[in-house]
Write a protein that holds these residues in place. Structure first.
Motif, mmCIF file in Angstrom:
data_model
loop_
_atom_site.group_PDB
_atom_site.id
_atom_site.type_symbol
_atom_site.label_atom_id
_atom_site.label_comp_id
_atom_site.label_asym_id
_atom_site.label_seq_id
_atom_site.Cartn_x
_atom_site.Cartn_y
_atom_site.Cartn_z
ATOM 1 N N LYS A 1 -0.329 41.071 -31.124
ATOM 2 C CA LYS A 1 -1.022 39.496 -29.629
ATOM 3 C C LYS A 1 -1.201 40.073 -28.546
ATOM 4 O O LYS A 1 -1.379 40.606 -27.676
ATOM 5 C CB LYS A 1 -1.027 38.055 -29.374
ATOM 6 C CG LYS A 1 -1.463 37.830 -28.297
ATOM 7 C CD LYS A 1 -2.997 37.124 -29.059
ATOM 8 C CE LYS A 1 -3.660 36.509 -27.327
ATOM 9 N NZ LYS A 1 -5.534 36.172 -27.664
ATOM 10 N N ARG A 2 0.358 40.605 -28.586
ATOM 11 C CA ARG A 2 0.847 40.891 -26.449
ATOM 12 C C ARG A 2 0.676 42.062 -26.738
ATOM 13 O O ARG A 2 0.120 42.438 -25.400
ATOM 14 C CB ARG A 2 2.460 40.875 -26.974
ATOM 15 C CG ARG A 2 3.424 39.597 -27.048
ATOM 16 C CD ARG A 2 4.866 39.447 -26.084
ATOM 17 N NE ARG A 2 5.843 40.523 -27.800
ATOM 18 C CZ ARG A 2 5.639 39.878 -28.817
ATOM 19 N NH1 ARG A 2 5.832 38.734 -28.304
ATOM 20 N NH2 ARG A 2 6.282 40.200 -29.723
ATOM 21 N N ARG A 3 0.268 43.106 -27.931
ATOM 22 C CA ARG A 3 -0.300 44.334 -27.863
ATOM 23 C C ARG A 3 -1.840 44.145 -27.143
ATOM 24 O O ARG A 3 -2.045 44.914 -26.327
ATOM 25 C CB ARG A 3 0.102 45.386 -29.547
ATOM 26 C CG ARG A 3 1.110 45.408 -29.132
ATOM 27 C CD ARG A 3 1.215 46.955 -30.123
ATOM 28 N NE ARG A 3 0.944 46.078 -31.720
ATOM 29 C CZ ARG A 3 1.691 45.543 -32.489
ATOM 30 N NH1 ARG A 3 2.898 45.085 -32.783
ATOM 31 N NH2 ARG A 3 0.833 45.235 -33.341
ATOM 32 N N THR A 4 -2.298 43.874 -27.518
ATOM 33 C CA THR A 4 -3.458 43.413 -27.324
ATOM 34 C C THR A 4 -3.666 43.399 -25.779
ATOM 35 O O THR A 4 -4.852 43.144 -25.207
ATOM 36 C CB THR A 4 -4.450 42.588 -28.382
ATOM 37 O OG1 THR A 4 -4.558 43.201 -29.491
ATOM 38 C CG2 THR A 4 -5.425 42.462 -27.830
ATOM 39 N N VAL A 5 -2.759 42.422 -25.610
ATOM 40 C CA VAL A 5 -3.003 41.417 -24.029
ATOM 41 C C VAL A 5 -2.763 43.121 -22.779
ATOM 42 O O VAL A 5 -3.277 42.759 -22.609
ATOM 43 C CB VAL A 5 -2.199 40.316 -23.927
ATOM 44 C CG1 VAL A 5 -1.949 40.358 -22.610
ATOM 45 C CG2 VAL A 5 -2.475 39.461 -24.709
ATOM 46 N N ARG A 6 -1.885 43.616 -23.288
ATOM 47 C CA ARG A 6 -1.108 44.425 -23.128
ATOM 48 C C ARG A 6 -2.475 45.449 -22.727
ATOM 49 O O ARG A 6 -3.116 45.917 -21.319
ATOM 50 C CB ARG A 6 -0.096 45.590 -22.719
ATOM 51 C CG ARG A 6 1.256 44.556 -22.940
ATOM 52 C CD ARG A 6 2.567 45.210 -23.553
ATOM 53 N NE ARG A 6 2.817 46.024 -24.222
ATOM 54 C CZ ARG A 6 3.342 44.864 -25.649
ATOM 55 N NH1 ARG A 6 4.169 44.263 -25.417
ATOM 56 N NH2 ARG A 6 3.345 46.222 -26.293
ATOM 57 N N HIS A 7 -2.868 45.971 -23.653
ATOM 58 C CA HIS A 7 -3.695 47.101 -23.492
ATOM 59 C C HIS A 7 -5.390 46.005 -23.076
ATOM 60 O O HIS A 7 -6.066 47.874 -21.575
ATOM 61 C CB HIS A 7 -4.085 47.244 -24.865
ATOM 62 C CG HIS A 7 -3.203 48.520 -25.359
ATOM 63 N ND1 HIS A 7 -3.328 48.578 -26.466
ATOM 64 C CD2 HIS A 7 -2.337 47.909 -24.691
ATOM 65 C CE1 HIS A 7 -2.781 49.505 -27.146
ATOM 66 N NE2 HIS A 7 -1.639 49.330 -26.342
ATOM 67 N N SER A 8 -5.241 45.338 -22.899
ATOM 68 C CA SER A 8 -6.676 44.443 -22.711
ATOM 69 C C SER A 8 -6.821 44.623 -20.973
ATOM 70 O O SER A 8 -7.413 44.817 -20.310
ATOM 71 C CB SER A 8 -6.998 43.596 -22.860
ATOM 72 O OG SER A 8 -5.867 42.644 -22.249
ATOM 73 N N SER A 9 -5.258 44.494 -20.381
ATOM 74 C CA SER A 9 -5.260 43.453 -18.673
ATOM 75 C C SER A 9 -4.978 45.730 -18.299
ATOM 76 O O SER A 9 -5.996 46.108 -17.326
ATOM 77 C CB SER A 9 -3.459 43.550 -18.484
ATOM 78 O OG SER A 9 -3.351 42.523 -19.216
ATOM 79 N N LEU A 10 -4.754 46.489 -18.853
ATOM 80 C CA LEU A 10 -5.441 48.806 -18.714
ATOM 81 C C LEU A 10 -6.153 48.912 -18.645
ATOM 82 O O LEU A 10 -7.031 49.188 -18.087
ATOM 83 C CB LEU A 10 -3.894 48.996 -19.056
ATOM 84 C CG LEU A 10 -2.650 49.022 -18.962
ATOM 85 C CD1 LEU A 10 -1.859 50.281 -20.155
ATOM 86 C CD2 LEU A 10 -2.073 48.900 -17.312
#
Length: 648
Positions: free
Chosen positions: A581-590
């Motif tokens: 989930k954290r990886r997705t959140v980081r990627h989606s922010s960028l």
């Protein structure tokens, strides 16, 4: 390479005589011998200064221990690799043991399992825990016996010298934001304030390095002299910091046991063995203080426990960040073992005096000789080895107690579930998800009653849509069980992920168990299974089997065992799901930034490690990432700068 291939249809005595004849034809040169069983699996790897003498001993008529007889009885052929020196053979032996994991060899705990203290590279280094030693310009200290010891030492060093314990990146975060509470409490020098010069910080870090190396006596002298000099110059604030550091050092030294003179930097290895097994303890003495201890228990089926300990020491020092001045070996080791390990220490140190560079002064000059190993016969060194042997005895006794408890618990579980034998390998499964996304299954392994983290696995659910625990479990078990059928009769494959579990446990009730049984029927396998049921307060209640629920509340040891399994598999699956989930959140922010898609977002996260680090990076640093152009870097930088302005 010499090769002796077993014939077929021969008696065990015929095979032994043939192998002895083949061994008698080997040269008397250093090398490594590799033993194979009837399935052509490697069962034992050893090294010798004289191959002919060593290998022929196994197949001769001389009296052998029960463990050696068991190993020899399984051998059908052997190979030898000839080396120029015994130290080359020792190195090759370590490589082959890691590669083949032979049944009758003892292998050092995975390097990943021994944590280190890492002093990061750059002008503003900080202390971190690391599971791996990398060639990244950082300095590593250890290994330590566990992560608790690492965090304890890091905390002590940070308190003594006021090193930053926060996650800020320097120099990027200097002058950005308010200092944290540790600065206000006087527990941090406050690099973030901009009041600490690089030279002052470098001096503080150098003192921390001395402490990490165990050089408390010369460090205390240096701090005391500096405190007095600062007082004479009326620099009372700086003098007070030195005074506090000296007091903290004194408190730290009181907690450590003094076992030798202050200039002693040695390790002592002691062996204890009885009819039930063997163990070795390694005591590390730095500055005369006992700073750490490592216990190694040798499996009962290892033919030669002394040679196994020599191999363990070899592997330990190859992964260790610091080579002692002297390694002392207790009773049981031979002078040949000491000579071999001494040569190893010299080769690993790279020569005289350079294994602890940068301390300077008389302490460094006095300890510039090459490291050595010896078997002391008298005096304090022998007493230290005897202390290590006593620690080894206690480690073996603890292992026997723990093994006995585990066997009793497994026997209770086997009787309760009607198993034919003790479940040597138990697999437990749990499904975790956030809504309809990131559906993840965690599988943990309990081997002989102990958690085996290196065998844990994560499954990303691919075909099940939405929050469907039963569908996800069916998919995961189908994929898992297919590995058993793929392994078939392949013994090598069956020793890895294809190994058949003796029991499957599920974090769930009747329906979860029904799904598991259906998955087994489709795969054509039959494995005992049970569900771990929780009550309304989410606490372990019972086990569910095809015949119904089985109460375990009255069986204290078994209840605790199942509770620990249920908690561990839930922790593991949730941690993996949360990471996804954290990886997705980081990627989606960028990916909100113009020109940054999934590939570039992943490249930035991989390069800097976190979204916060990307946020703090300069345009030049961003542009240095492969696949990120200057325009992309400017866009990323501008995006985060605009968010800062908007939040003010």
């Amino acid at each position: 390479m010499a090769d002796a291939v077993a014939g077929t249809g021969r008696s065990a005595e015929d095979i032994r005589r043939r192998l002895y004849r083949e061994a008698s034809e080997l040269p008397e040169t250093p090398g490594v011998y590799i033993m194979y069983d009837a399935s052509d699996r490697v069962v034992y790897v050893g090294k010798s200064k004289k191959l002919r003498n060593r290998v022929s001993q196994y197949f001769g008529n001389s009296e052998k221990t029960r463990k050696t007889e068991r190993m020899v009885a399984s051998v059908r052929r052997f190979e030898c690799v000839f080396c120029d020196t015994e130290i080359e053979a020792l190195a090759l032996e370590n490589v082959l043991i890691k590669r083949h994991s032979p049944r009758f060899n003892v292998k050092l705990k995975d390097a990943k399992s021994y944590p280190y203290i890492k002093l990061t590279a750059g002008d503003w280094p900080v202390l971190r825990m690391s599971r791996q030693r990398r060639d990244d310009g950082a300095r590593y200290f250890g290994p330590y016996s566990g992560s608790a010891a690492v965090f304890s030492v890091i905390g002590q060093v940070e308190r003594v010298f006021g090193l930053p314990s926060c996650r800020r990146r320097f120099p990027e975060d200097i002058g950005r934001g308010r200092p944290c509470v540790y600065y206000q409490m006087g527990r941090c020098v406050g690099v973030c304030t901009g009041k600490v010069s690089p030279e002052e910080y470098a001096e503080t870090v150098a003192q921390a390095v001395e402490l990490l190396r165990g050089r408390t006596a010369p460090l205390r002298r240096a701090l005391t002299e500096r405190m007095e000099a600062l007082s004479e110059r009326c620099e009372f604030e700086a003098a007070a910091r030195c005074r506090d550091a000296v007091r903290a050092l004194d408190g730290l030294s009181e907690k450590q046991k003094a076992v030798a003179s202050p200039d002693t930097y040695r390790d002592a290895a002691g062996i204890y063995a009885d009819g039930s097994g063997a163990a070795m303890s390694l005591l590390c003495v730095r500055g005369g203080l006992l700073v750490s201890k490592f216990d190694f228990v040798v499996p009962t089926d290892v033919p030669d426990h002394v040679q196994a300990c020599v191999s363990l020491l070899s592997e330990y020092y190859r992964g260790c960040g610091e080579i002692p001045d002297r390694l002392m070996l207790g009773p049981g080791f031979s002078d040949d073992d000491a000579e071999l390990l001494g040569q190893l220490l010299v080769s690993l140190s790279g020569g005289a005096g350079n294994r602890r560079a940068a301390s300077g002064g008389a302490d460094s000059a006095a300890r510039s000789a090459k490291p050595e190993a010896s078997v002391p016969r008298r005096g304090e060194n022998l007493k230290l080895c005897e202390m290590a042997a006593e620690n080894a005895r206690q480690a073996l006794e603890k292992e026997k107690r723990d093994t006995g408890k585990n066997e009793e618990t497994l026997a209770s579980l086997a009787a309760l579930l009607g198993l034919e034998a003790l479940p040597g390998r138990i697999e437990a499964y749990d499904i975790s998800n956030i809504g309809d996304e990131h559906i993840t299954a965690g599988m943990i392994v309990i081997r002989d009653g102990r958690f085996s983290p290196k065998e844990y696995r994560t499954f990303n659910v691919r075909t099940t849509a939405g929050a469907d625990d039963y569908g996800a479990l069916a998919e995961v078990l189908g994929r898992r069980l297919s590995r058993l059928t793929e392994a078939g009769g392949d013994a090598e494959a069956a020793s890895g992920f294809g190994e058949r579990p003796d029991l499957i446990l599920l974090d769930g009730g009747r329906q979860h168990l029904a799904v598991a049984l259906e998955a087994m029927e489709r795969a054509g396998v039959s494995i005992p299974a049970a569900g771990m049921v929780k009550d309304g307060s989410h606490r372990t209640r019972s086990l569910v089997v095809p015949e119904g629920e089985v109460d375990i509340a009255s069986r204290r040891e078994l209840f605790v065992f199942i509770y620990r399994i249920q908690e561990e598999v839930h922790r593991f699956s949730v941690s993996k799901m949360s990471a996804a989930k954290r990886r997705t959140v980081r990627h989606s922010s960028l990916e909100k930034i113009p020109g940054i898609g999934p590939t570039k977002a992943a490249a930035l996260i991989d390069a800097f490690g976190s979204l916060a680090a990307v946020h703090s990076a300069s345009v030049e640093a961003l542009a240095g990432v492969k696949g990120i152009g200057e325009r992309d870097a400017e866009a990323v930088n501008a995006y985060f700068r605009s968010k800062e302005v908007g939040s003010q």
